[in-house]
Design a protein around this motif. Structure first.
Motif, PDB file in Angstrom:
ATOM      1  N   ILE A 102       0.837  -1.202   0.000  1.00  0.00           N
ATOM      2  CA  ILE A 102       0.000   0.000   0.000  1.00  0.00           C
ATOM      3  C   ILE A 102       0.873   1.253   0.000  1.00  0.00           C
ATOM      4  O   ILE A 102       0.563   2.242  -0.679  1.00  0.00           O
ATOM      5  CB  ILE A 102      -0.957  -0.008   1.206  1.00  0.00           C
ATOM      6  CG1 ILE A 102      -1.840  -1.261   1.177  1.00  0.00           C
ATOM      7  CG2 ILE A 102      -1.837   1.247   1.201  1.00  0.00           C
ATOM      8  CD1 ILE A 102      -2.769  -1.389   2.355  1.00  0.00           C
ATOM      9  N   ILE A 103       1.983   1.215   0.731  1.00  0.00           N
ATOM     10  CA  ILE A 103       2.908   2.355   0.752  1.00  0.00           C
ATOM     11  C   ILE A 103       3.420   2.657  -0.650  1.00  0.00           C
ATOM     12  O   ILE A 103       3.644   3.820  -1.011  1.00  0.00           O
ATOM     13  CB  ILE A 103       4.087   2.070   1.708  1.00  0.00           C
ATOM     14  CG1 ILE A 103       3.612   2.131   3.168  1.00  0.00           C
ATOM     15  CG2 ILE A 103       5.235   3.062   1.493  1.00  0.00           C
ATOM     16  CD1 ILE A 103       4.669   1.751   4.178  1.00  0.00           C
ATOM     17  N   SER A 104       3.578   1.626  -1.467  1.00  0.00           N
ATOM     18  CA  SER A 104       4.108   1.826  -2.821  1.00  0.00           C
ATOM     19  C   SER A 104       3.193   2.689  -3.679  1.00  0.00           C
ATOM     20  O   SER A 104       3.616   3.204  -4.718  1.00  0.00           O
ATOM     21  CB  SER A 104       4.335   0.470  -3.498  1.00  0.00           C
ATOM     22  OG  SER A 104       3.103  -0.190  -3.754  1.00  0.00           O
ATOM     23  N   PHE A 105       1.940   2.872  -3.271  1.00  0.00           N
ATOM     24  CA  PHE A 105       1.003   3.709  -4.021  1.00  0.00           C
ATOM     25  C   PHE A 105       1.050   5.176  -3.571  1.00  0.00           C
ATOM     26  O   PHE A 105       0.355   6.010  -4.139  1.00  0.00           O
ATOM     27  CB  PHE A 105      -0.423   3.173  -3.875  1.00  0.00           C
ATOM     28  CG  PHE A 105      -0.685   1.931  -4.686  1.00  0.00           C
ATOM     29  CD1 PHE A 105      -1.196   2.024  -5.974  1.00  0.00           C
ATOM     30  CD2 PHE A 105      -0.399   0.678  -4.175  1.00  0.00           C
ATOM     31  CE1 PHE A 105      -1.433   0.882  -6.728  1.00  0.00           C
ATOM     32  CE2 PHE A 105      -0.627  -0.472  -4.918  1.00  0.00           C
ATOM     33  CZ  PHE A 105      -1.139  -0.368  -6.201  1.00  0.00           C
ATOM     34  N   LEU A 106       1.847   5.469  -2.556  1.00  0.00           N
ATOM     35  CA  LEU A 106       1.997   6.854  -2.121  1.00  0.00           C
ATOM     36  C   LEU A 106       2.825   7.638  -3.134  1.00  0.00           C
ATOM     37  O   LEU A 106       3.602   7.067  -3.902  1.00  0.00           O
ATOM     38  CB  LEU A 106       2.684   6.911  -0.750  1.00  0.00           C
ATOM     39  CG  LEU A 106       1.942   6.305   0.445  1.00  0.00           C
ATOM     40  CD1 LEU A 106       2.809   6.390   1.696  1.00  0.00           C
ATOM     41  CD2 LEU A 106       0.604   6.990   0.678  1.00  0.00           C
ATOM     42  N   GLU A 108       5.844  10.276  -4.279  1.00  0.00           N
ATOM     43  CA  GLU A 108       7.241  10.368  -3.844  1.00  0.00           C
ATOM     44  C   GLU A 108       7.381  11.335  -2.674  1.00  0.00           C
ATOM     45  O   GLU A 108       8.186  11.112  -1.768  1.00  0.00           O
ATOM     46  CB  GLU A 108       8.121  10.820  -5.015  1.00  0.00           C
ATOM     47  CG  GLU A 108       8.273   9.775  -6.103  1.00  0.00           C
ATOM     48  CD  GLU A 108       8.831   8.463  -5.572  1.00  0.00           C
ATOM     49  OE1 GLU A 108       9.791   8.509  -4.763  1.00  0.00           O
ATOM     50  OE2 GLU A 108       8.297   7.399  -5.952  1.00  0.00           O
ATOM     51  N   GLN A 109       6.596  12.384  -2.689  1.00  0.00           N
ATOM     52  CA  GLN A 109       6.639  13.344  -1.587  1.00  0.00           C
ATOM     53  C   GLN A 109       6.197  12.690  -0.279  1.00  0.00           C
ATOM     54  O   GLN A 109       6.797  12.916   0.778  1.00  0.00           O
ATOM     55  CB  GLN A 109       5.749  14.547  -1.904  1.00  0.00           C
ATOM     56  CG  GLN A 109       5.756  15.616  -0.818  1.00  0.00           C
ATOM     57  CD  GLN A 109       4.863  16.799  -1.164  1.00  0.00           C
ATOM     58  OE1 GLN A 109       4.206  16.809  -2.205  1.00  0.00           O
ATOM     59  NE2 GLN A 109       4.832  17.795  -0.299  1.00  0.00           N
ATOM     60  N   GLU A 110       5.164  11.866  -0.349  1.00  0.00           N
ATOM     61  CA  GLU A 110       4.673  11.185   0.853  1.00  0.00           C
ATOM     62  C   GLU A 110       5.675  10.133   1.335  1.00  0.00           C
ATOM     63  O   GLU A 110       5.862   9.949   2.543  1.00  0.00           O
ATOM     64  CB  GLU A 110       3.316  10.552   0.561  1.00  0.00           C
ATOM     65  CG  GLU A 110       2.209  11.588   0.369  1.00  0.00           C
ATOM     66  CD  GLU A 110       0.943  10.991  -0.202  1.00  0.00           C
ATOM     67  OE1 GLU A 110      -0.150  11.495   0.108  1.00  0.00           O
ATOM     68  OE2 GLU A 110       1.036  10.013  -0.982  1.00  0.00           O
ATOM     69  N   LEU A 114       7.931   9.563   5.068  1.00  0.00           N
ATOM     70  CA  LEU A 114       8.223   8.351   5.840  1.00  0.00           C
ATOM     71  C   LEU A 114       9.724   8.211   6.081  1.00  0.00           C
ATOM     72  O   LEU A 114      10.154   7.827   7.177  1.00  0.00           O
ATOM     73  CB  LEU A 114       7.695   7.116   5.104  1.00  0.00           C
ATOM     74  CG  LEU A 114       6.198   7.074   4.784  1.00  0.00           C
ATOM     75  CD1 LEU A 114       5.818   5.700   4.256  1.00  0.00           C
ATOM     76  CD2 LEU A 114       5.362   7.432   5.998  1.00  0.00           C
ATOM     77  N   GLU A 115      10.507   8.506   5.061  1.00  0.00           N
ATOM     78  CA  GLU A 115      11.960   8.428   5.225  1.00  0.00           C
ATOM     79  C   GLU A 115      12.444   9.455   6.243  1.00  0.00           C
ATOM     80  O   GLU A 115      13.337   9.169   7.049  1.00  0.00           O
ATOM     81  CB  GLU A 115      12.643   8.644   3.874  1.00  0.00           C
ATOM     82  CG  GLU A 115      12.399   7.503   2.887  1.00  0.00           C
ATOM     83  CD  GLU A 115      13.056   7.752   1.545  1.00  0.00           C
ATOM     84  OE1 GLU A 115      13.517   8.901   1.308  1.00  0.00           O
ATOM     85  OE2 GLU A 115      13.115   6.804   0.730  1.00  0.00           O
ATOM     86  N   TYR A 116      11.856  10.632   6.202  1.00  0.00           N
ATOM     87  CA  TYR A 116      12.225  11.679   7.161  1.00  0.00           C
ATOM     88  C   TYR A 116      11.872  11.251   8.585  1.00  0.00           C
ATOM     89  O   TYR A 116      12.592  11.573   9.536  1.00  0.00           O
ATOM     90  CB  TYR A 116      11.508  12.983   6.805  1.00  0.00           C
ATOM     91  CG  TYR A 116      11.801  14.119   7.757  1.00  0.00           C
ATOM     92  CD1 TYR A 116      13.008  14.819   7.695  1.00  0.00           C
ATOM     93  CD2 TYR A 116      10.864  14.494   8.729  1.00  0.00           C
ATOM     94  CE1 TYR A 116      13.282  15.850   8.575  1.00  0.00           C
ATOM     95  CE2 TYR A 116      11.129  15.523   9.611  1.00  0.00           C
ATOM     96  CZ  TYR A 116      12.341  16.198   9.529  1.00  0.00           C
ATOM     97  OH  TYR A 116      12.609  17.223  10.408  1.00  0.00           O
ATOM     98  N   GLN A 117      10.771  10.501   8.721  1.00  0.00           N
ATOM     99  CA  GLN A 117      10.349   9.994  10.028  1.00  0.00           C
ATOM    100  C   GLN A 117      11.109   8.725  10.419  1.00  0.00           C
ATOM    101  O   GLN A 117      10.830   8.131  11.460  1.00  0.00           O
ATOM    102  CB  GLN A 117       8.843   9.709  10.015  1.00  0.00           C
ATOM    103  CG  GLN A 117       7.965  10.931   9.815  1.00  0.00           C
ATOM    104  CD  GLN A 117       7.989  11.873  10.994  1.00  0.00           C
ATOM    105  OE1 GLN A 117       8.287  11.467  12.122  1.00  0.00           O
ATOM    106  NE2 GLN A 117       7.692  13.142  10.756  1.00  0.00           N
ATOM    107  N   PHE A 124       8.920  -0.409  -4.123  1.00  0.00           N
ATOM    108  CA  PHE A 124       8.408  -1.213  -5.230  1.00  0.00           C
ATOM    109  C   PHE A 124       8.831  -0.556  -6.537  1.00  0.00           C
ATOM    110  O   PHE A 124       8.830   0.666  -6.663  1.00  0.00           O
ATOM    111  CB  PHE A 124       6.875  -1.287  -5.180  1.00  0.00           C
ATOM    112  CG  PHE A 124       6.343  -2.433  -4.366  1.00  0.00           C
ATOM    113  CD1 PHE A 124       5.562  -3.408  -4.956  1.00  0.00           C
ATOM    114  CD2 PHE A 124       6.613  -2.530  -3.009  1.00  0.00           C
ATOM    115  CE1 PHE A 124       5.055  -4.461  -4.213  1.00  0.00           C
ATOM    116  CE2 PHE A 124       6.110  -3.576  -2.252  1.00  0.00           C
ATOM    117  CZ  PHE A 124       5.330  -4.538  -2.856  1.00  0.00           C
ATOM    118  N   THR A 125       9.185  -1.370  -7.515  1.00  0.00           N
ATOM    119  CA  THR A 125       9.569  -0.816  -8.813  1.00  0.00           C
ATOM    120  C   THR A 125       8.373  -0.684  -9.749  1.00  0.00           C
ATOM    121  O   THR A 125       8.269   0.273 -10.506  1.00  0.00           O
ATOM    122  CB  THR A 125      10.633  -1.703  -9.477  1.00  0.00           C
ATOM    123  OG1 THR A 125      10.140  -3.054  -9.557  1.00  0.00           O
ATOM    124  CG2 THR A 125      11.924  -1.688  -8.658  1.00  0.00           C
ATOM    125  N   SER A 126       7.459  -1.652  -9.698  1.00  0.00           N
ATOM    126  CA  SER A 126       6.286  -1.608 -10.576  1.00  0.00           C
ATOM    127  C   SER A 126       5.179  -2.474  -9.989  1.00  0.00           C
ATOM    128  O   SER A 126       5.418  -3.300  -9.107  1.00  0.00           O
ATOM    129  CB  SER A 126       6.635  -2.092 -11.987  1.00  0.00           C
ATOM    130  OG  SER A 126       7.074  -3.441 -11.948  1.00  0.00           O
TER     131      SER A 126
END
Length: 275
Positions: A102-106, A108-110, A114-117, A124-126
């Motif tokens: 589900i995260i893979s559908f976010l 890039e900004q979102e 998560l990375e910042y947190q 996911f690539t595709s």
């Protein structure tokens, strides 16, 4: 249900041909697509009442293995797998795979948020399918639990529950947005008492742009609230049914489990019951 047990055995034995009771050979891979589809549906719903969670996980594993047989089996079994992904609240690696998908559908900004947190997730690539659009039954409480477990148990070990709430809102919005056109058929809204000190998130906090198009196709609603409805939580209760009555015109199966303290059922609920 014999064919259901048969297909599970076939999957576990690398789909080797087995003899039927009549002595003839059955090649499951050559069955018509509509037969395979019904078999996969039975595999998913073949639940043991003695241990629902273990039985459900076993069936999910069987379907996942079916999806790896060939393209046809994959195309038929994936929609069954994703029809109701939160029927139970998974844990560990299986839950991590579900939430990572589900995260893979976010956007890039979102994902950058998560990375910042400092929340770990696998990129996911595709996508072979738009998995979120395959969901027909949403178990709201289990969705919240699953996201919470992803943050505080595995693959992360975060004690800051605000991050869990933040991720739930991000994933909830993308999940509901992807279902704006097709819509859910069944929505189970089970208000938890207290779950790991994690506050329940009201429905209107997740809907993107305060849009509830994903409710337009709803035909079944189950609502459970173990809290007594009183002056402290009445607004949450009424807000939910205000959303339902404004956006759902096709409900034909309604189940309510509500405890009310000194309040008659509000007009919004009465309207829903009469429709």
């Amino acid at each position: 249900m014999g064919i259901v047990k048969e297909i599970k055995l076939r999957v576990r034995n690398s789909l080797k041909l087995r003899k039927s009771k009549r002595g003839s050979l059955i090649n499951l891979q050559n069955l018509p697509p509509d037969c395979l589809e019904r078999i996969f549906q039975h595999v998913y719903t073949d639940i043991s009442n003695e241990n629902i969670i273990a039985s459900t996980i076993t069936n999910l594993n069987s379907l996942f293995m079916c999806a790896q047989v060939n393209k046809l089996w994959c195309a038929l079994s994936i929609p069954v797998l994703w029809r109701r992904p939160f029927s139970i609240a998974l844990d560990g690696k299986k839950n991590a795979q579900l939430i990572n998908t589900i995260i893979s559908f976010l956007s890039e900004q979102e994902k950058n948020i998560l990375e910042y947190q400092k929340l770990k997730f696998e990129p996911f690539t595709s996508h072979q399918f738009n998995y979120l659009q395959l969901i027909r039954v949403l178990d709201y409480d289990n969705f919240i639990k699953s996201v919470h477990r992803w943050v505080v148990r595995y693959p992360n070990d975060c004690k800051d529950f605000t991050k869990s709430r933040m991720l739930t809102q991000l994933l909830g919005k993308v999940l509901l947005k992807e279902n704006a056109l097709s819509g859910f058929k069944t929505f189970n809204y089970f208000r938890v008492r207290t779950y790991d000190n994690f506050n329940f998130i009201p429905l209107n906090k997740l809907s993107p742009n305060n849009s509830f198009d994903w409710l337009s196709q709803l035909t079944q609603l189950e609502y459970r609230n173990p809290h007594r409805v009183n002056k402290m939580n009445l607004n949450e209760f009424l807000d939910f049914f205000s959303i339902i009555t404004s956006n759902c015109n096709q409900i034909n199966n309604l189940s309510l489990d509500v405890r009310i303290d000194d309040f008659a059922i509000d007009h919004s609920i009465s309207k829903l019951l009469l429709n």
